[in-house]
Enzyme design. Structure first.
Site, PDB file in Angstrom:
ATOM      1  CG  HIS A   1       3.427 -37.082  20.387  1.00 16.36           C
ATOM      2  ND1 HIS A   1       2.071 -36.982  20.454  1.00 16.36           N
ATOM      3  CD2 HIS A   1       3.866 -35.907  19.852  1.00 16.36           C
ATOM      4  CE1 HIS A   1       1.696 -35.794  19.995  1.00 16.36           C
ATOM      5  NE2 HIS A   1       2.769 -35.129  19.616  1.00 16.36           N
TER       6      HIS A   1
ATOM      7  CD  GLN B   1      10.972  11.773  11.772  1.00 18.89           C
ATOM      8  OE1 GLN B   1      11.942  11.294  11.218  1.00 18.89           O
ATOM      9  NE2 GLN B   1       9.755  11.315  11.574  1.00 18.89           N
TER      10      GLN B   1
ATOM     11  CD  GLU C   1      10.201   5.545  11.853  1.00 20.16           C
ATOM     12  OE1 GLU C   1       9.785   6.629  12.340  1.00 20.16           O
ATOM     13  OE2 GLU C   1       9.870   5.141  10.731  1.00 20.16           O
ATOM     14  CG  HIS C   2      14.377   7.323  11.548  1.00 19.84           C
ATOM     15  ND1 HIS C   2      13.066   7.721  11.524  1.00 19.84           N
ATOM     16  CD2 HIS C   2      14.589   6.627  10.402  1.00 19.84           C
ATOM     17  CE1 HIS C   2      12.494   7.291  10.407  1.00 19.84           C
ATOM     18  NE2 HIS C   2      13.392   6.618   9.703  1.00 19.84           N
TER      19      HIS C   2
ATOM     20  CG  HIS D   1       7.915  12.572   7.861  1.00 21.34           C
ATOM     21  ND1 HIS D   1       7.640  12.126   6.599  1.00 21.34           N
ATOM     22  CD2 HIS D   1       9.171  12.170   8.138  1.00 21.34           C
ATOM     23  CE1 HIS D   1       8.701  11.475   6.123  1.00 21.34           C
ATOM     24  NE2 HIS D   1       9.645  11.493   7.035  1.00 21.34           N
TER      25      HIS D   1
ATOM     26  CE1 TYR E   1      -3.741   2.346   0.247  1.00 23.01           C
ATOM     27  CE2 TYR E   1      -2.380   3.476   1.861  1.00 23.01           C
ATOM     28  CZ  TYR E   1      -3.467   3.464   1.005  1.00 23.01           C
ATOM     29  OH  TYR E   1      -4.260   4.564   0.898  1.00 23.01           O
TER      30      TYR E   1
ATOM     31  CD  GLN F   1     -11.452   3.227   0.234  1.00 26.84           C
ATOM     32  OE1 GLN F   1     -11.533   3.184   1.468  1.00 26.84           O
ATOM     33  NE2 GLN F   1     -11.454   4.380  -0.434  1.00 26.84           N
TER      34      GLN F   1
ATOM     35  CD  GLU G   1       5.934 -32.705  26.613  1.00 27.70           C
ATOM     36  OE1 GLU G   1       5.259 -32.824  25.580  1.00 27.70           O
ATOM     37  OE2 GLU G   1       6.730 -31.764  26.798  1.00 27.70           O
TER      38      GLU G   1
ATOM     39  CG  ASP H   1      14.193   9.020   5.508  1.00 28.38           C
ATOM     40  OD1 ASP H   1      14.053   8.052   6.280  1.00 28.38           O
ATOM     41  OD2 ASP H   1      14.128  10.211   5.889  1.00 28.38           O
TER      42      ASP H   1
ATOM     43  CG  ASN I   1      -5.592   7.488   6.204  1.00 26.67           C
ATOM     44  OD1 ASN I   1      -5.842   6.320   6.501  1.00 26.67           O
ATOM     45  ND2 ASN I   1      -6.281   8.149   5.293  1.00 26.67           N
TER      46      ASN I   1
END
Lengths: 426, 426
Positions: free
Chosen positions: B415, B255, B322-323, B258, B124, B186, B410, B356, B209
């Protein structure tokens, strides 16, 4: 076992369906448990142990004395077996270490990644009839190798407030010191959110009943990671006429005994083999202590005859089984084409149970068709792979203009400027 | 920028808090979109494109003609920049291939694992002001290397029903043929559940988003995997007195531009450097096209002065950015101690924007503190690692008794029997 002779391709998808898990209806109850543990901490764990495990706990933590008392209760034979499994599992998972490899992607631009252990992990081991010390090995060994700083084991107490001796022995062998007497959703809550004595962990591993599964699923929306989504255990066996029907039947039954919802699928290119395996299953199931459970699972199991082994493999890839046994003459050939499976057992002398316990591969594997998009537990599951990059002055001069152009094209001028301001200064 | 001088350890946790994402309230709306797409398929996508993107679509798929028309619209300079980035990203991700390594855990017991591409993946790419063709490179290249059989790209159309030319050019460069004109929840629904023309995929990647984020979170409960949970982008910069305040300011602003919810954290061992950086930020932000956005993000940003660089690193590890940019004299020393971060940028000539776009590392990274328990996107994200094991007759004889003992302990007799029945026959 329901049998299908040469089903058409259009019918395959229906044959790969798993029973739908109804976890949504458990959410409200699990959320109440979460709330209780978040509000009352250890006191909630004591209260819930009394309610669900019928146990009166002095402390939610196993003491050193309890561990010391457990060790002599485990037979030497079992200790040796655990040692053999430990060594094999350790060897296989140590081979999964990824060495740091510096890649100079262009002159002066060096990138690499480094695996760092997830700092705090929680291992859940269910109680009940079978003490799953093997699962503790499968989770504890990679956690150790990864260098996780804090490893919490949580497992429900018996009505006497005690933990199974073999579980304690195994934990001790793994160097796990913090053993929490908690089961069910409350165990997941304690490890996810922390209490006054339980540290909140970063990732939770391990199998469990539907409450544990629902709780694990819910904490993934609250900042905690989990090993993978869970469903009933599965095996798909592909056999040709070279397979021993008794071996195949034993493999199918070792899956069936797990629980009434276990998924057992048998696919063969030989009608004769299907008949032989069905007869062998009927013969062997009658002798099992867990006969009732196995019979329930067998009622939902399916046996399919297809034209060729390639077709059998195509069906298996569509089904995406947790365990795939290739009981065929040339398993190497078939194995090449496996695209969706958790773990593959090749040939007539590789029963699933060797992988469940001791061969070295991990037995925590994707079920419920998740072999399409998840891997089983491995060393990877216990680390984060952090990337690094270091540019020389000349490297930045070389790569800078491309970064400026791309940032400009994405409309991100400050990104561009972080390069421009440096290039101007150089 | 809010500043904190020498905060006490007890105050650190509060400083690492991220804003809470309120995705739960979006669930009902997203579920309605899911229902619509599941009921009406492509017609629902056309309807929702008209509603949300103001676009009238003849087809939900990009045509070959549209791709052909896009290619000449991209400047040669940008094509060359994309080519440079493509090569670096490809080089770094190809080095992540894991060769098959057979491990004989004990004589006659051989285990290995093999990476197999996830068969169907969905990428996406959001629309809006900035066409993120760089993200398409970051997702498409590892998908290609992994050998994913089907790669679907979904991105929202403009009001003219078209897709950005650079996105189409990049998709074409990556060999991605199936480009869906769909955005928002969607798009996630179409790729997760499939429509009459969209194949249901196994795993969905990419930013978006809050509706996209909520939708991705929801489909993980429906059998589809996702790259990782998402939150606003973040950078933490550690700088000492050797850093150029203008470089640091440019990194913080790259940053901040963004979005208003971007997380910007500056940590230094020098009060003087904090002042210099603040002055440089004030100077630079005024010149940015995205000044308003950057200023909003800066209002929530924090600047912290600590006593030593080790303390700065300890704070960063707790924050799990993250960075992480190490604008210090000896970044190699500090980098050794990084335990929680997505990607690390070392020294004065490694701005985040090189990662990036073009250095080779992946820019799809864990945000919102998830660097504690998730890795960034890599080749690993596009494969399943399937384990295999093959035992010889002698191997089974050697390992069998341990498996029998453990299965017995067990309480899993079937088994055990899968081994016993074979050992009896050998």
């Amino acid at each position: 076992m329901k049998t299908y002779l040469y089903p058409k391709l259009a019918e395959w998808a229906a044959l790969t369906q798993r029973p739908v898990q109804k976890l949504d209806q458990l959410r409200t109850g699990v959320q109440q448990t979460f709330d209780l543990v978040q509000q009352n901490g250890d006191a909630a764990l004591v209260e819930l142990a009394a309610k669900f495990d019928k146990a009166t706990l002095q402390s939610v933590w196993v003491t050193e004395e309890e561990v010391a008392a457990a060790i002599p209760q485990v037979s030497e034979e079992l200790k040796e077996a655990i040692e053999l499994a430990y060594n094999n599992i350790k060897r296989f998972h140590e081979a999964q270490r990824e060495p740091v490899q510096q890649v100079e992607t262009m002159a002066g631009v060096t990138c690499w990644r480094k695996s760092v252990g997830i700092q705090k992990v929680g291992l859940y081991i269910p109680g009940g009839s079978a003490p799953l010390f093997s699962t503790l090995l499968m989770l504890g060994i990679p956690a150790q190798i990864a260098g996780c700083r804090e490893i919490i084991l949580s497992t429900p107490p018996s009505a006497h407030g005690s933990i199974n001796a073999t579980i304690l022995y195994t934990a001790n062998r793994l160097g796990i010191k913090r053993i929490l007497k908690a089961g069910g959703a409350q165990a997941i809550a304690a490890m996810a959110f922390g209490t006054e004595t339980v540290p909140a962990v970063d990732k939770i591993f391990g199998p469990g009943n539907q409450y544990v599964t629902a709780a694990k699923q819910m904490v993934t929306q609250m900042g905690v990671a989990i090993d993978m989504p869970a469903g009933p255990s599965e095996v798909l066996v592909i056999a040709d006429d070279t397979a021993d029907a008794n071996f195949v039947a034993a493999d199918l039954l070792s899956q069936a005994e797990h629980g009434p919802d276990s998924q057992v699928v048998f696919v063969t290119n030989s009608e004769n083999q299907l008949k032989n395996v069905q007869a062998a299953v009927a013969d062997q199931v009658a002798k099992l202590p867990r006969q009732t459970v196995a019979e329930q699972a067998l009622n939902n199991s399916i046996g399919i005859v297809v034209n060729t082994l390639d077709e059998a493999l195509a069906f298996s890839n569509l089904y995406a089984p947790e365990h795939l046994i290739l009981s065929v003459e040339a398993p190497e050939v078939l194995a090449e084409g496996v695209t969706q499976a958790g773990s593959v057992f090749m040939g007539h002398f590789s029963p699933e149970s060797v992988g469940d316990y001791a061969s070295g591969t991990n037995h925590t594997l994707p079920t419920n068709g998740y072999a399409r998009n998840y891997s089983g537990v491995s060393l990877d599951s216990f680390v984060k792979k952090i990337t690094f990059q270091q540019l020389t002055r000349e490297g930045l001069e070389r790569i800078g203009p491309a970064v400026e152009t791309m940032a400009e094209a994405e409309g991100l001028h400050a990104h561009k400027n972080a390069v421009t301001i440096r290039l101007n200064k150089i």
